[in-house]
Scaffold this active site. Structure first.
Site, PDB file in Angstrom:
ATOM      1  NE  ARG A 221     -38.775  -0.428 -36.380  1.00  0.00           N
ATOM      2  CZ  ARG A 221     -37.608  -0.916 -35.948  1.00  0.00           C
ATOM      3  NH1 ARG A 221     -36.822  -1.608 -36.761  1.00  0.00           N
ATOM      4  NH2 ARG A 221     -37.237  -0.741 -34.693  1.00  0.00           N
ATOM      5  CE  LYS A 239     -34.415  -5.129 -27.225  1.00  0.00           C
ATOM      6  NZ  LYS A 239     -33.249  -4.249 -27.308  1.00  0.00           N
ATOM      7  CG  ASP A 333     -33.406  -0.699 -26.562  1.00  0.00           C
ATOM      8  OD1 ASP A 333     -32.556  -0.021 -25.955  1.00  0.00           O
ATOM      9  OD2 ASP A 333     -33.137  -1.775 -27.124  1.00  0.00           O
TER      10      ASP A 333
END
Length: 638
Positions: A221, A239, A333
């Site tokens: 996703r 990230k 996260d």
């Protein structure tokens, strides 16, 4: 520099005071810290203090120290000449000084003129300005990352507000869709079902012995783009770039990972150029076995590392988090980071309404999106309502003020079939409207808004334009300053644009979105929308967990991070109506978040062995441990 000309013992004392009075003289390489002790190892060669790795002790203070007096870095044993300039961790390009070129066997392998970092920064700036599209700028920066990590991070640190949307959302979404076409060289690690039974020795293929932060995705996703499989590697890379630039984690301490469990994306399954496994996604026990072996292997080699789960599909994300969050120092996260940043936004927005943090409990919240991210956000908000009020409101009462809608409408007990109710997760059931509440299953967003009169509208649906004018005007009709947080990424998936939100509320709304929007000029005023992005939370959270040796990450630590982020706004930022700090100050924000998380961890007894002077000044401790990208002298191992 008289202090640097004094005896060796005078040199060693300040270094030893960083961690432990015992400092060793060693003539051979080892890790910077002995895993079996708290002794800081210091290496001395030819009168130069040498670290075995460019650890966080190379901080922003190094900028004030002449190059020749900075602590030197010893390159790995057997690394010489061309190997050094091919390794992005060590390569400095034309910035290698002539003495270094002789020491390292580089003479003749580089153009003869020495050009320092300042010149290199100007060259990169010129190259960026010559690129018209953000994806072309992304490619340029990725190429720089693969050549010279120190320069890449320095460019990022000095231009973070401009470049954060390029190296991460929204541009990283486009980069993931084009991952195969843009592929240049490997970065990160990939684990598949075919590696089962081999993952423990496999992790030793990673060249760095002291990994502190791992970001892992299964690509199921990716942002609002869906299943991108192995192409999702762009997310961990992006990230971790923010961890290094914004959170001060040294680049050799991070590792991006993809768990390639297949893909259900037909386009990728049929593509000749897709580089992942072209098989349908694993499910059930087969899938969780891959995750289990990966986690076991990682924590056997790096028992003190932090694992961040990123962009896992809703059907797996919460299950994985609940299994591992009390075993290891890890967090999701999308669930916890997003929850913390939304709670921070509510605290800050409440301040703009003239309310105190304790009054967050008075808000009524309508959330569109009941997946793992939506539930994580609402769980964090519910917990924040309770804790920030000094437990003046119960969890049940806080849940009564939260309304959650999925694709079928409001989640409620009344009017819900047994089959449908059984399909909901425990978290969804907890926030479902109770029987007799006056709200029934399947009510539309507009119907809920008219009846519940929410003061906060949150979107995590990845459905661009979901918040129609009638809905936004209905919310604004009941509140002078409604709070509107459309959080879906990338920009095309945002539930309502900044311009529409300001227009439909006559400029009264407090707006923050997941992706950045340009300022809006309307009604004779200039509105500057804030970006409600997890990057204000996760770099500081990861920094605290890594330098504080946290045993696990708790809900109270996430609440502490949220409060610290909200309190980090300057008076000037509050005066112009910002909900979140300026991205240009993100390193300062990360430091404040890290200190707050460490303070809470110490209170809970979940932090490692910090010395008394470190506990007494957590702000200074955090600042001292934050990596800053500066060149340092290199010497060879003999």
């Amino acid at each position: 520099f008289s202090i640097m000309l004094k005896s060796t013992t005078m040199w060693l004392k300040p270094l030893g005071s960083l961690r432990d009075p015992a400092v060793q003289h060693l003539g051979s390489l080892g890790s910077l810290r002995d895993p079996g002790s708290q002794t800081l190892k210091v290496y001395k060669r030819n009168g130069i203090i040498v670290d075995s790795v460019p650890d966080a002790y190379h901080t922003a203070a190094d900028r004030q120290i002449p190059y020749a007096f900075r602590k030197a870095l010893m390159v790995p044993r057997g690394t010489d000449g061309a190997e050094i300039i091919k390794d992005p961790l060590y390569n400095k390009g034309t910035a290698f000084e002539h003495g270094e070129r002789d020491r390292l066997g580089l003479r003749g392998l580089l153009p003869p003129r020495h050009l320092d970092m300042e010149v290199q920064l100007r060259r990169v700036r010129r190259a960026l300005d010559s690129r018209e599209s953000n994806i072309d700028k992304y490619i340029l920066l990725r190429d720089l990352l693969d050549r010279n990590e120190t320069l890449f991070y320095r460019v990022l640190v000095e231009n973070i507000q401009e470049l954060a949307p390029i190296i991460y959302t929204p541009t990283v979404g486009e980069a993931c869709t084009k991952f195969a076409a843009m592929y240049r060289r490997p970065r990160g690690m990939y684990f598949t079902k075919y590696d089962c039974g081999h993952m423990q020795p496999m992790v030793y293929n990673w060249p760095n012995d002291d990994v502190k932060i791992i970001v892992v995705t299964d690509g199921s996703r990716i942002l609002g783009l869906g299943d991108l499989g192995a192409n999702g590697m762009g997310i961990p890379i992006g990230k971790l770039s923010l961890y290094c630039a914004a959170g001060g984690i040294a680049p050799q301490h991070v590792m991006p990972v993809v768990l390639d469990c297949g893909t259900n994306n037909e386009r990728l399954l049929e593509s000749d150029f897709y580089m992942g496994i072209q098989e349908p996604r694993l499910t059930g026990e087969d899938y969780y076995n891959v995750v289990e072996e990966f986690m076991t292997a990682v924590y056997q080699r790096w028992p003190r590392c932090v694992v961040q789960f990123e962009d896992f599909s809703s059907d797996n994300a919460l299950t994985i988090l609940e299994k591992y969050q009390n075993q290891y120092c890890c967090f999701n996260d999308d669930i916890q980071g997003t929850g913390a940043i939304v709670l921070s936004g509510l605290i800050s927005a409440s301040g703009l309404q003239g309310k105190k943090p304790s009054q967050v409990k008075d808000h009524v919240i309508l959330c569109a999106g009941a997946g793992s991210a939506g539930m994580g956000i609402m769980k964090a908000v519910q917990a924040g309502m309770v804790s920030l009020s000094g437990y003046g409101i119960s969890e049940e009462a806080a849940a009564d003020r939260i309304f959650v809608c999925d694709v079928d409408g409001l989640i409620a007990k009344d009017g819900c079939s047994e089959k449908k109710w059984a399909s909901y997760t425990p978290e969804q059931k907890t926030l479902a409207k109770r029987s007799g509440s006056g709200f029934s299953q399947g009510m539309s967003l507009l119907e809920v808004a008219a009846k519940a009169k929410p003061s906060v509208l949150v979107g995590v649906t990845a459905c661009g334009g979901l918040f129609k004018e009638e809905l936004v005007r209905e919310v604004a009709r009941h509140h002078e300053r409604p709070i509107i947080f459309p959080l879906s990424n990338p920009t095309t998936s945002t539930e309502v644009t900044a311009e529409d939100a300001y227009s439909w509320t006559d400029g009264r709304c407090i707006y923050a979105s997941g992706s950045p929007f340009e300022p809006v000029e309307i009604f004779g005023r200039r509105f500057c929308p804030s970006q409600c992005n997890n990057m204000f939370i996760f770099p500081g959270l990861g920094l605290a967990a890594s330098i504080g040796d946290l045993q696990k990450i708790t809900d109270n630590m996430l609440t502490a991070a949220a409060v610290a982020c909200a309190e980090s706004l300057t008076e000037e930022e509050r005066q112009v109506g910002q909900v979140f700090p300026s991205v240009s100050r993100i390193r300062d924000v990360s430091a404040e978040v890290a200190a707050a998380v460490l303070e809470e961890a110490l209170h809970e007894g979940l932090a490692g062995s910090l010395l008394p002077h470190e506990r007494n000044d957590l702000d200074a401790f955090v600042q001292r441990r934050m990596y800053f990208p500066s060149y340092v002298p290199f010497i060879k191992h003999h």
